[in-house]
Design a protein around this motif. Structure first.
Motif, PDB file in Angstrom:
ATOM      1  N   ALA A  67      37.704  47.182  33.917  1.00  0.00           N
ATOM      2  CA  ALA A  67      37.474  46.313  35.070  1.00  0.00           C
ATOM      3  C   ALA A  67      38.490  45.182  35.108  1.00  0.00           C
ATOM      4  CB  ALA A  67      36.054  45.763  35.024  1.00  0.00           C
ATOM      5  N   ALA A  68      38.768  44.581  33.943  1.00  0.00           N
ATOM      6  CA  ALA A  68      39.714  43.471  33.894  1.00  0.00           C
ATOM      7  C   ALA A  68      41.113  43.924  34.266  1.00  0.00           C
ATOM      8  CB  ALA A  68      39.710  42.851  32.499  1.00  0.00           C
ATOM      9  N   ASP A  69      41.510  45.107  33.790  1.00  0.00           N
ATOM     10  CA  ASP A  69      42.826  45.637  34.143  1.00  0.00           C
ATOM     11  C   ASP A  69      42.938  45.888  35.645  1.00  0.00           C
ATOM     12  OD1 ASP A  69      43.676  45.540  31.532  1.00  0.00           O
ATOM     13  OD2 ASP A  69      43.162  47.642  31.101  1.00  0.00           O
ATOM     14  N   ALA A  70      41.788  46.113  36.295  1.00  0.00           N
ATOM     15  CA  ALA A  70      41.770  46.338  37.744  1.00  0.00           C
ATOM     16  C   ALA A  70      41.653  45.031  38.519  1.00  0.00           C
ATOM     17  CB  ALA A  70      40.625  47.260  38.119  1.00  0.00           C
ATOM     18  N   GLY A  71      41.613  43.877  37.803  1.00  0.00           N
ATOM     19  CA  GLY A  71      41.603  42.596  38.487  1.00  0.00           C
ATOM     20  C   GLY A  71      40.258  41.914  38.560  1.00  0.00           C
ATOM     21  N   HIS A  72      39.334  42.225  37.680  1.00  0.00           N
ATOM     22  CA  HIS A  72      38.001  41.626  37.697  1.00  0.00           C
ATOM     23  C   HIS A  72      37.979  40.419  36.749  1.00  0.00           C
ATOM     24  CE1 HIS A  72      33.634  41.241  37.614  1.00  0.00           C
ATOM     25  NE2 HIS A  72      33.553  42.136  38.591  1.00  0.00           N
ATOM     26  N   GLY A  73      37.870  39.215  37.304  1.00  0.00           N
ATOM     27  CA  GLY A  73      37.944  38.001  36.494  1.00  0.00           C
ATOM     28  C   GLY A  73      36.798  37.860  35.518  1.00  0.00           C
ATOM     29  N   ARG A  74      35.570  38.175  35.940  1.00  0.00           N
ATOM     30  CA  ARG A  74      34.410  38.036  35.047  1.00  0.00           C
ATOM     31  C   ARG A  74      34.517  38.985  33.863  1.00  0.00           C
ATOM     32  NH1 ARG A  74      31.992  36.973  40.070  1.00  0.00           N
ATOM     33  NH2 ARG A  74      30.794  35.030  40.087  1.00  0.00           N
ATOM     34  N   ALA A  75      35.064  40.187  34.101  1.00  0.00           N
ATOM     35  CA  ALA A  75      35.249  41.119  32.989  1.00  0.00           C
ATOM     36  C   ALA A  75      36.247  40.552  31.980  1.00  0.00           C
ATOM     37  CB  ALA A  75      35.732  42.464  33.518  1.00  0.00           C
ATOM     38  N   ALA A  76      37.324  39.922  32.477  1.00  0.00           N
ATOM     39  CA  ALA A  76      38.306  39.318  31.570  1.00  0.00           C
ATOM     40  C   ALA A  76      37.661  38.194  30.756  1.00  0.00           C
ATOM     41  CB  ALA A  76      39.486  38.784  32.384  1.00  0.00           C
ATOM     42  N   LEU A  77      36.781  37.390  31.413  1.00  0.00           N
ATOM     43  CA  LEU A  77      36.099  36.316  30.694  1.00  0.00           C
ATOM     44  C   LEU A  77      35.182  36.893  29.615  1.00  0.00           C
ATOM     45  CD1 LEU A  77      35.334  33.353  30.299  1.00  0.00           C
ATOM     46  CD2 LEU A  77      33.691  33.603  32.188  1.00  0.00           C
ATOM     47  N   ARG A  78      34.453  37.973  29.940  1.00  0.00           N
ATOM     48  CA  ARG A  78      33.578  38.600  28.936  1.00  0.00           C
ATOM     49  C   ARG A  78      34.388  39.080  27.738  1.00  0.00           C
ATOM     50  NH1 ARG A  78      27.880  38.421  29.036  1.00  0.00           N
ATOM     51  NH2 ARG A  78      27.337  37.861  31.189  1.00  0.00           N
ATOM     52  N   LEU A  79      35.535  39.663  28.007  1.00  0.00           N
ATOM     53  CA  LEU A  79      36.391  40.126  26.903  1.00  0.00           C
ATOM     54  C   LEU A  79      36.878  38.956  26.061  1.00  0.00           C
ATOM     55  CD1 LEU A  79      38.429  42.840  28.807  1.00  0.00           C
ATOM     56  CD2 LEU A  79      36.854  43.251  26.915  1.00  0.00           C
ATOM     57  N   ALA A  80      37.213  37.855  26.709  1.00  0.00           N
ATOM     58  CA  ALA A  80      37.646  36.671  25.972  1.00  0.00           C
ATOM     59  C   ALA A  80      36.543  36.165  25.061  1.00  0.00           C
ATOM     60  CB  ALA A  80      38.068  35.576  26.963  1.00  0.00           C
ATOM     61  N   LEU A  81      35.284  36.149  25.567  1.00  0.00           N
ATOM     62  CA  LEU A  81      34.147  35.692  24.755  1.00  0.00           C
ATOM     63  C   LEU A  81      33.911  36.616  23.566  1.00  0.00           C
ATOM     64  CD1 LEU A  81      31.721  34.707  27.665  1.00  0.00           C
ATOM     65  CD2 LEU A  81      32.772  33.135  26.015  1.00  0.00           C
ATOM     66  N   VAL A  82      34.019  37.966  23.812  1.00  0.00           N
ATOM     67  CA  VAL A  82      33.837  38.922  22.717  1.00  0.00           C
ATOM     68  C   VAL A  82      34.892  38.694  21.636  1.00  0.00           C
ATOM     69  CG1 VAL A  82      33.965  41.363  22.080  1.00  0.00           C
ATOM     70  CG2 VAL A  82      32.680  40.665  24.110  1.00  0.00           C
ATOM     71  N   CYS A  83      36.139  38.518  22.056  1.00  0.00           N
ATOM     72  CA  CYS A  83      37.223  38.297  21.086  1.00  0.00           C
ATOM     73  C   CYS A  83      37.017  37.000  20.311  1.00  0.00           C
ATOM     74  CB  CYS A  83      38.571  38.271  21.815  1.00  0.00           C
ATOM     75  SG  CYS A  83      39.064  39.881  22.464  1.00  0.00           S
ATOM     76  N   ALA A  84      36.564  35.944  21.014  1.00  0.00           N
ATOM     77  CA  ALA A  84      36.323  34.668  20.340  1.00  0.00           C
ATOM     78  C   ALA A  84      35.243  34.817  19.279  1.00  0.00           C
ATOM     79  CB  ALA A  84      35.942  33.615  21.372  1.00  0.00           C
ATOM     80  N   ARG A  85      34.187  35.563  19.627  1.00  0.00           N
ATOM     81  CA  ARG A  85      33.090  35.753  18.678  1.00  0.00           C
ATOM     82  C   ARG A  85      33.548  36.555  17.469  1.00  0.00           C
ATOM     83  NH1 ARG A  85      29.862  37.526  22.106  1.00  0.00           N
ATOM     84  NH2 ARG A  85      29.877  39.749  21.616  1.00  0.00           N
ATOM     85  N   ARG A  86      34.473  37.473  17.676  1.00  0.00           N
ATOM     86  CA  ARG A  86      34.970  38.295  16.573  1.00  0.00           C
ATOM     87  C   ARG A  86      36.065  37.607  15.769  1.00  0.00           C
ATOM     88  NH1 ARG A  86      35.875  44.074  19.753  1.00  0.00           N
ATOM     89  NH2 ARG A  86      33.657  44.637  20.009  1.00  0.00           N
TER      90      ARG A  86
END
Length: 611
Positions: free
Chosen positions: A554-573
């Motif tokens: 979704a983020a690669d297709a331009g979905h901002g909320r998906a990019a934010l979710r990925l950022a949060l997952v990476c931060a947690r990891r």
């Protein structure tokens, strides 16, 4: 083919042998010779009736010289039948005026056949009042040919009531052509009444009675061997779905040489799955000059890839005066990439008034960049009733920014049932704020199978829907509304936004499996919202690794909320650099509240990295 295999059974009948037929013919000849001898002897003895009958026998045989003396002798003795036959003899010899004199004598004496012959004589001479007088004399005496000839004369003069009365009289006495023409008149009158009913469709009681009576007369004429009546009867039965009986009448008519019946029989057989038999009847009709059958043969060979044979039959259709032949040749050339030849054939058909050829020609010109040349052909086709051309004109005007003109053509196409045109009108009405009219057109388009219209209609109904009331224990938690049904219809047709919406409604009901199914279907079709929502659902169910896969898509297709979710997952990891990269993407994609959260997360990750 099941029952259709014996659709047109004709049965087999025992035929007499040649010897039997020869014996019968010899016996008839012997009987006739004996009768002639008896009549001749009686005539020589001065029997007037024998003179008249003998003269008629010789006249039928073609012995004019032998017949004339006997007929003149019987006529001189006052035999009206002889006077009539003498008139026939003289007419056949070319003495029309003298023949009319004898017919007058016989008619005045009460001979209905003579009155009929005299009426026909005056009709040929252009003396219609005299013709009507004598034909009426014959008709009123019950002479069937006189009744038919009088009806024909009255119809020619515009006396519809009188013509129908005498045509019916002739038909009731067994005149097959009268029965056929009476049926055609009843058909036409019923059609005119329907056309003049202020645009209302369907039949009233009078139409039904006229149609039923017309069918009865077609049956009577067809039963007496009238091939065109059999054709029309077959058409009526086919429209009513009585295909087996329709096929029998088509077969009867076709065997009698009616090319249109052979063509119709071919289509009936093709629809029954018997293309080989259909081709046989189409061939027979095409060889008799039926252009429709030639086109059908062309289409059959084109489907088989036999393009040269198809082209030959399309040319035969043109030679028979069928403009569809040129149009089909254009289609054939266009399929083969022979654009120049396709344009030539389209033009030929279009100049002859073929509306679909005009539309096809316009499309061809438009694709080649000649918008100026395309527009007049679109207009010609649309004015001739082409719904597709009206829609294409709407697209043409919309592309120029001429919204009012575009809407006018869209409305015209929509009123004729064009699904996409109805969608365009509905969307225009939504933009204008006319929700009721928008709903009407969207319903038409959605009912016609447009997934986009079904989705748009669902959103209109959804916005109008009141909040769901709180439900008590023991009551059903959810009952589908109309808007949900339209969402589901659009979703089942592959509409991605509708699939996401149906997934959201299923999730709201607590049906996680159904929600996941619709989200996944939308995501796999390229919906970034579907991919994002599927990720949320998977994460809540404890499948975060799979959720990350869908969020990444979704983020690669331009979905901002998906990019934010990925950022949060990476931060947690603890993947700080990767998290910062996704946060940067979320800031750039938005929307604003997502960008603000992503910016704060990005700054925090930077501080963590620099610490």
């Amino acid at each position: 083919m099941g029952d259709m295999a014996n659709l047109f059974e004709t049965g087999r009948f025992a035929q007499p042998s040649d010897q039997d037929e020869a014996a019968d013919e010899a016996q008839e000849a012997a009987d006739e010779a004996a009768e002639e001898v008896r009549r001749r002897l009686a005539a020589e003895a001065g029997d007037v009736e024998a003179m008249s009958v003998l003269g008629a026998m010789l006249l039928r045989r073609g012995d004019f010289d032998g017949a004339e003396s006997h007929l003149r002798a019987a006529t001189a003795a006052g035999d009206r039948a002889a006077a009539n036959n003498l008139g026939v003899l003289l007419h056949q010899r070319g003495y029309a005026d003298e023949a009319a004199g004898w017919w007058r004598i016989a008619a005045v004496a009460g001979s209905a056949p003579a009155a009929h012959a005299l009426g026909r004589h005056f009709r040929e001479r252009g003396d219609e009042p005299a013709a009507e007088y004598w034909l009426r004399q014959a008709a009123e005496q019950g002479h069937v040919l006189g009744a038919y000839a009088l009806a024909d004369l009255l119809e020619h003069r515009g006396d519809e009531a009188g013509a129908r009365r005498w045509m019916r009289a002739a038909a009731e006495r067994g005149h097959r052509e009268a029965a056929y023409r009476l049926a055609r008149t009843l058909d036409r009158n019923a059609g005119h009444r329907r056309d003049g009913r202020d645009g209302r469709d369907g039949r009233d009681e009078g139409d039904t009675e006229a149609a039923d009576e017309a069918e009865q007369w077609y049956r009577q004429a067809a039963a007496r061997g009238h091939r065109r009546a059999a054709l029309h009867l077959g058409t009526i039965l086919e429209k009513r779905g009585e295909l087996k009986e329709a096929g029998r009448w088509y077969l009867t008519s076709a065997k009698d040489g009616e090319a249109r019946a052979a063509c119709a029989l071919g289509f009936l057989l093709r629809d029954a799955g018997d293309t080989e038999s259909a081709a046989v009847w189409w061939l027979r009709a095409a060889q008799d000059g039926d252009g429709n059958a030639a086109n059908a043969l062309g289409a059959l060979h084109a489907e088989r890839g036999e393009t040269q044979t198809a082209e030959r039959w399309y040319r035969a259709a043109m030679d028979a005066g069928d403009d569809n032949g040129a149009y089909n040749l254009g289609l054939l050339c266009a399929d083969q990439g022979r654009t120049t030849q396709a344009e030539q054939w389209y033009r030929r058909a279009a100049y002859a008034g073929h509306r679909e050829a005009s539309n096809a020609l316009a499309i061809l010109l438009l694709r080649s960049g000649d918008e100026t040349g395309a527009e007049p052909w679109f207009s010609k086709a649309a004015e001739a009733g082409s719904v597709d051309a009206a829609f294409n004109l709407g697209i043409l005007h919309a592309g120029r920014g001429e919204e009012r003109a575009a809407l006018r053509w869209y409305e015209r196409a929509a009123s004729a049932g064009h699904t996409e045109a109805a969608l365009q009108v509905g969307m225009a009405r939504l933009r204008d704020g006319d929700e009721r009219e928008a709903e009407r057109f969207l319903r038409c388009a959605a009912g016609g199978g447009s997934a986009e219209a079904a989705y748009r209609l669902a959103t209109v109904l959804d916005a109008r829907r009141p909040p769901a009331p709180e439900h008590e224990l023991g009551e059903p938690a959810h009952e589908k509304s109309e808007c949900e049904e339209w969402y589901e219809r659009a979703a089942s047709q592959g509409h991605r936004r509708a699939q996401v919406r149906v997934g959201m409604m299923a999730a709201a009901r607590g049906d996680v499996v159904e929600a996941a199914r619709w989200y996944r279907e939308a995501a796999e079709a390229g919906s970034r919202n579907g991919a994002f929502n599927l990720g949320l659902l998977l994460a809540r169910e404890g499948s975060e690794p799979e959720a990350v896969v869908w969020w990444r898509r979704a983020a690669d297709a331009g979905h901002g909320r998906a990019a934010l979710r990925l950022a949060l997952v990476c931060a947690r990891r603890g993947e700080l650099a990767e998290g910062q990269r996704w946060a940067d993407l979320a800031v750039s994609l938005g929307p604003r509240e997502v960008g603000e959260r992503a910016a704060r997360l990005r700054d925090a990750l930077r501080q963590e990295l620099s610490a």
